[in-house]
Design an enzyme around this catalytic site. Structure first.
Site: not given
Length: 322
Positions: A17, A153, A279, A288
């Site tokens: 990521e 992700s 998260n 996002s």
């Protein structure tokens, strides 16, 4: 300029990521500069520790995604260096980052989460792949969600509707980790809930609804502009919205998280939310979910990030003698 002092936004790293992390770092850095904060952007490389030791910043905002950024190890190093940072403690990160552990912890706290099975690669291979998969399907049914137990992700994640597609999903999953989580798929509305605490206790922000064009919120749907419609606040009834907020706060508190977290939930046809994962270093890119939640709540990204860094500095300040 802010009186916070120079801060370091830490982004990049070597996980799958990395590119997303760099985009998050750039956006947070720009937002902090817009509210008068002096920002240095740094990668997690061999020069990081000498730099932090030679010229300690007021605080660090960690935005590394994936294993190296979210398993708590980096924060252990920052603690060793006595450098304040925004976000959760190393121990809380370890619990939250491992999806089966997080599900176990939140379930014990009364949070509803789909039934699942954890399957290491070695077990899958040594016991006979098809036999193991048949028993899992017998127990959990179809469709199933297959994903690595660690990472984000949606890398290595698949929704499996047919038994014949399960072996390929497992291969894809094991490309990103040695342990897989097979979870009963809950049909419904996918939402994310951001929890933020700038000193007055954790608060749940309005839910963000996720509507991917492809029907699956995979890596491409997350980071390609226009591939997903985001609706904030989510189109939920009052009771469902309140239940989602309560669930995200319960997960945040059960896992001992701090400052900022994002819980991913599914709201089923009856309006009941189901916890999927949490998260501790959520993405901050243009597509996002956390920045969308800030905007929906009328909050400025730069202001919130500055307040989180201020809180980190206050935590690290020596306690005056009584």
């Amino acid at each position: 300029m802010s009186d916070l002092g120079r801060v370091v936004v830490l982004a990049g790293g070597l996980s799958h990521e990395r590119e997303v992390s760099l985009r998050s770092g750039r956006r947070v850095s720009e937002a902090l500069r817009d509210v008068g904060v002096e920002v240095e952007e740094r990668d997690a490389d061999a020069g990081l520790i000498p730099s932090l030791q030679a010229d300690p910043p007021a605080a660090v905002f960690p935005l590394l995604h994936g294993v190296a950024g979210e398993d708590g190890a980096l924060r252990e190093v920052l603690d060793l260096l006595q450098v304040p940072y925004a976000g959760s403690t190393p121990a809380a990160c370890r619990s939250a980052f491992d999806k089966p552990v997080a599900k176990t912890v939140v379930s014990a706290a009364g949070v509803r989460t789909p039934e699942s099975v954890v399957l290491p690669h070695e077990t899958f291979r040594e016991l006979g792949a098809q036999t193991v998969l048949d028993r899992i399907v017998d127990r959990l049914g179809l469709p199933l969600v297959v994903k690595p137990t660690r990472g984000g992700s949606a890398l290595g994640c698949s929704v499996v509707h047919e038994v014949s597609d399960l072996p390929a999903a497992m291969v894809s999953c094991f490309a990103y980790g040695d342990v897989s989580l097979l979870e009963r798929h809950v049909r419904g509305t996918e939402v994310s809930i951001t929890v933020v605490d700038v000193g007055d206790g954790p608060q749940a922000l309005p839910a963000v609804e996720i509507v991917p064009d492809s029907g699956v919120y995979d890596y491409a749907a997350r980071y390609n502009a226009g591939a997903t419609e985001f609706i904030a606040p989510a189109r939920l009834g009052d009771d469902s919205a309140a239940a989602c907020a309560e669930m995200a706060l319960a997960a945040h508190n059960a896992l001992g998280l701090r400052d900022l977290s994002r819980s991913d939930l599914i709201v089923d046809a009856d309006g009941l939310p189901w916890f999927l994962e949490v998260n501790v270093a959520p993405g901050m890119t243009e597509t996002s979910l956390v920045p969308l939640a800030f905007e929906s709540a009328g909050l400025d990204l730069g202001v919130v990030c500055r307040e989180l860094l201020d809180a980190a500095v206050r935590r690290a300040a020596p306690t005056p003698n009584a």
